[in-house]
Scaffold this motif. Structure first.
Motif, PDB file in Angstrom:
ATOM      1  N   GLY A  76      -7.438   6.523   1.730  1.00  0.00           N
ATOM      2  CA  GLY A  76      -7.403   5.071   1.683  1.00  0.00           C
ATOM      3  C   GLY A  76      -7.501   4.573   0.262  1.00  0.00           C
ATOM      4  O   GLY A  76      -7.708   5.351  -0.680  1.00  0.00           O
ATOM      5  N   VAL A  77      -7.343   3.252   0.120  1.00  0.00           N
ATOM      6  CA  VAL A  77      -7.408   2.614  -1.194  1.00  0.00           C
ATOM      7  C   VAL A  77      -8.174   1.306  -1.057  1.00  0.00           C
ATOM      8  O   VAL A  77      -8.293   0.739   0.032  1.00  0.00           O
ATOM      9  N   ARG A  78      -8.699   0.834  -2.182  1.00  0.00           N
ATOM     10  CA  ARG A  78      -9.308  -0.485  -2.206  1.00  0.00           C
ATOM     11  C   ARG A  78      -9.516  -0.909  -3.651  1.00  0.00           C
ATOM     12  O   ARG A  78      -9.345  -0.126  -4.593  1.00  0.00           O
ATOM     13  N   CYS A  79      -9.925  -2.168  -3.819  1.00  0.00           N
ATOM     14  CA  CYS A  79     -10.408  -2.682  -5.095  1.00  0.00           C
ATOM     15  C   CYS A  79     -11.580  -3.599  -4.777  1.00  0.00           C
ATOM     16  O   CYS A  79     -11.753  -4.043  -3.638  1.00  0.00           O
ATOM     17  N   LEU A  80     -12.410  -3.866  -5.770  1.00  0.00           N
ATOM     18  CA  LEU A  80     -13.548  -4.759  -5.574  1.00  0.00           C
ATOM     19  C   LEU A  80     -13.055  -6.203  -5.554  1.00  0.00           C
ATOM     20  O   LEU A  80     -12.234  -6.595  -6.382  1.00  0.00           O
TER      21      LEU A  80
ATOM     22  N   PHE B  72       1.363  -3.417   0.594  1.00  0.00           N
ATOM     23  CA  PHE B  72       0.578  -2.970   1.738  1.00  0.00           C
ATOM     24  C   PHE B  72       1.460  -2.228   2.749  1.00  0.00           C
ATOM     25  O   PHE B  72       0.994  -1.285   3.405  1.00  0.00           O
ATOM     26  N   ARG B  73       2.698  -2.629   2.871  1.00  0.00           N
ATOM     27  CA  ARG B  73       3.601  -1.862   3.746  1.00  0.00           C
ATOM     28  C   ARG B  73       3.798  -0.451   3.192  1.00  0.00           C
ATOM     29  O   ARG B  73       3.900   0.514   3.954  1.00  0.00           O
ATOM     30  N   GLU B  74       3.850  -0.332   1.874  1.00  0.00           N
ATOM     31  CA  GLU B  74       3.998   0.997   1.277  1.00  0.00           C
ATOM     32  C   GLU B  74       2.735   1.830   1.477  1.00  0.00           C
ATOM     33  O   GLU B  74       2.814   3.034   1.753  1.00  0.00           O
ATOM     34  N   VAL B  75       1.571   1.212   1.322  1.00  0.00           N
ATOM     35  CA  VAL B  75       0.315   1.926   1.588  1.00  0.00           C
ATOM     36  C   VAL B  75       0.324   2.452   3.018  1.00  0.00           C
ATOM     37  O   VAL B  75      -0.037   3.610   3.280  1.00  0.00           O
ATOM     38  N   ALA B  76       0.745   1.609   3.953  1.00  0.00           N
ATOM     39  CA  ALA B  76       0.816   2.045   5.347  1.00  0.00           C
ATOM     40  C   ALA B  76       1.806   3.186   5.526  1.00  0.00           C
ATOM     41  O   ALA B  76       1.540   4.146   6.263  1.00  0.00           O
ATOM     42  N   SER B  77       2.939   3.120   4.838  1.00  0.00           N
ATOM     43  CA  SER B  77       3.948   4.168   4.977  1.00  0.00           C
ATOM     44  C   SER B  77       3.466   5.497   4.417  1.00  0.00           C
ATOM     45  O   SER B  77       3.960   6.553   4.819  1.00  0.00           O
ATOM     46  N   ARG B  78       2.512   5.437   3.492  1.00  0.00           N
ATOM     47  CA  ARG B  78       1.921   6.662   2.940  1.00  0.00           C
ATOM     48  C   ARG B  78       0.748   7.158   3.782  1.00  0.00           C
ATOM     49  O   ARG B  78       0.043   8.083   3.388  1.00  0.00           O
ATOM     50  N   ASP B  79       0.536   6.542   4.933  1.00  0.00           N
ATOM     51  CA  ASP B  79      -0.502   6.954   5.874  1.00  0.00           C
ATOM     52  C   ASP B  79      -1.897   6.826   5.277  1.00  0.00           C
ATOM     53  O   ASP B  79      -2.758   7.678   5.481  1.00  0.00           O
ATOM     54  N   MET B  80      -2.122   5.740   4.536  1.00  0.00           N
ATOM     55  CA  MET B  80      -3.431   5.454   3.975  1.00  0.00           C
ATOM     56  C   MET B  80      -3.949   4.142   4.541  1.00  0.00           C
ATOM     57  O   MET B  80      -3.185   3.235   4.867  1.00  0.00           O
ATOM     58  N   ALA B  81      -5.272   4.052   4.637  1.00  0.00           N
ATOM     59  CA  ALA B  81      -5.916   2.825   5.068  1.00  0.00           C
ATOM     60  C   ALA B  81      -6.230   1.952   3.857  1.00  0.00           C
ATOM     61  O   ALA B  81      -6.237   2.425   2.714  1.00  0.00           O
TER      62      ALA B  81
ATOM     63  N   VAL C  92      -9.658  -1.436   7.083  1.00  0.00           N
ATOM     64  CA  VAL C  92     -11.058  -1.118   7.338  1.00  0.00           C
ATOM     65  C   VAL C  92     -11.913  -2.175   6.657  1.00  0.00           C
ATOM     66  O   VAL C  92     -11.951  -2.249   5.426  1.00  0.00           O
ATOM     67  N   VAL C  93     -12.565  -3.008   7.456  1.00  0.00           N
ATOM     68  CA  VAL C  93     -13.465  -4.021   6.919  1.00  0.00           C
ATOM     69  C   VAL C  93     -14.855  -3.402   6.808  1.00  0.00           C
ATOM     70  O   VAL C  93     -15.427  -2.935   7.803  1.00  0.00           O
ATOM     71  N   ASP C  94     -15.370  -3.390   5.602  1.00  0.00           N
ATOM     72  CA  ASP C  94     -16.639  -2.716   5.327  1.00  0.00           C
ATOM     73  C   ASP C  94     -17.841  -3.607   5.642  1.00  0.00           C
ATOM     74  O   ASP C  94     -17.768  -4.842   5.564  1.00  0.00           O
ATOM     75  N   HIS C  95     -18.942  -2.954   5.984  1.00  0.00           N
ATOM     76  CA  HIS C  95     -20.272  -3.568   6.020  1.00  0.00           C
ATOM     77  C   HIS C  95     -20.398  -4.747   6.996  1.00  0.00           C
ATOM     78  O   HIS C  95     -21.007  -5.774   6.677  1.00  0.00           O
ATOM     79  N   LEU C  96     -19.804  -4.571   8.188  1.00  0.00           N
ATOM     80  CA  LEU C  96     -19.947  -5.558   9.262  1.00  0.00           C
ATOM     81  C   LEU C  96     -19.468  -6.948   8.863  1.00  0.00           C
ATOM     82  O   LEU C  96     -19.880  -7.956   9.454  1.00  0.00           O
TER      83      LEU C  96
END
Length: 297
Positions: free
Chosen positions: A109-113, A131-140, A167-171
């Motif tokens: 997966g990937v993210r930024c602050l 984001f479509r490319e991230v999905a195509s690379r099978d990453m969250a 993935v939404v972190d920390h509720l």
């Protein structure tokens, strides 16, 4: 499954860092108690004591150097089953360059602050294409929204790119400090209405900083609503270690969050999903390890 026949337990969110390596933009004077290095040797006994088999290692600094450190940690730490690396998500071209440079077999997966910054940029054509490319690379894509406006922006993205695993972190930052319910509960329900969104059962730095002390009973209504909204197949148990040390030990946090799920009605099969099955599927941990036998599993 583990060699003992029980399900594999995965802590879906933990960090390693070296404070002298780079400034952590989120740190303030309120976080002096965790102003030191934390590495694999610090976490290993905590995992063993809690019965946790594997982890997802998360970025905590927005830089290419952070990605290199994460890669080194993953290569040297058998318990790291996947890495969520950093990408400059607001600059699609730069994000692609960094993904090509740093992304490897350990990246799930990937993210930024995002802090409390506006997130209208999520709806730009360039961002949607990324984001479509991230999905195509099978990453969250992981994100830590702490305001209602940020959650709304995440919902719009999830609706626009339904193939993306979010993935939404920390509720989604429950108001633990005030004991309130709204608008948090409605926002969580809106997130849950998007099939491509999962939620981590953990507590983030914003809530931990505002919370005067660790109060297990205060967690229960928020965890119960998360379970009711998302179901166990879209929830992941996570420690947020070492950030959680601001208010609780690793074992205390893991046990209390798990206990809140059980009290909310989670069965043993449900807990097997939240404690590992969901993270395994959402991040593709087992499949990634099988495709890259040399990578940490």
């Amino acid at each position: 499954m583990t060699e003992s026949g029980r399900h594999r337990t995965v802590d879906a969110h933990q960090h390693f860092w070296e404070v002298a390596a780079e400034e952590q933009s989120w740190r303030t004077s309120a976080h002096a108690s965790i102003d030191r290095d934390y590495g694999p040797d610090d976490l290993a006994p905590e995992l063993a004591a809690a019965g946790v088999d594997a982890t997802v290692l998360m970025q905590s600094v927005d830089s290419a150097q952070e990605n290199d450190r994460l890669a080194a940690y993953a290569a040297a730490t058998p318990t790291v089953a996947g890495v969520v690396g950093w990408l400059p998500m607001q600059d699609a071209d730069a994000a692609r360059r960094e993904l090509d440079r740093a992304g490897d077999a350990t990246w799930c997966g990937v993210r930024c602050l995002v802090a409390r910054d506006p997130m209208e940029w999520l709806s730009s054509p360039a961002s949607l294409a990324l984001f479509r490319e991230v999905a195509s690379r099978d990453m969250a894509w992981d994100v830590v929204p702490v305001t209602a406006e940020q959650v709304e922006a995440v919902v719009r993205l999830a609706q626009a790119v339904p193939e993306l695993r979010v993935v939404v972190d920390h509720l989604a930052r429950p108001p633990l400090d005030t004991g309130g319910r709204q608008p948090w509960a409605d926002l969580v329900s809106r997130l849950a209405a998007c099939p491509g969104v999962a939620l981590k059962v953990s507590v983030g730095i914003d809530a931990l900083t505002a919370w005067p002390s660790w109060q297990p009973q205060a967690l229960r209504p928020y965890v119960a609503h998360a379970l009711e909204s998302f179901g166990p197949d879209r929830l992941m148990l996570a420690s947020n270690w070492p950030v959680v040390l601001l208010r609780a030990t690793y074992g205390q946090a893991w046990s209390d969050l798990r206990g809140a799920l059980a009290e909310a009605g989670a069965s043993d099969d449900d807990l097997a999903l939240v404690e590992g099955g969901t993270a395994d599927r959402w991040y593709g941990l087992t499949a990634r390890a099988a495709a890259h036998p040399g990578a940490p599993a």
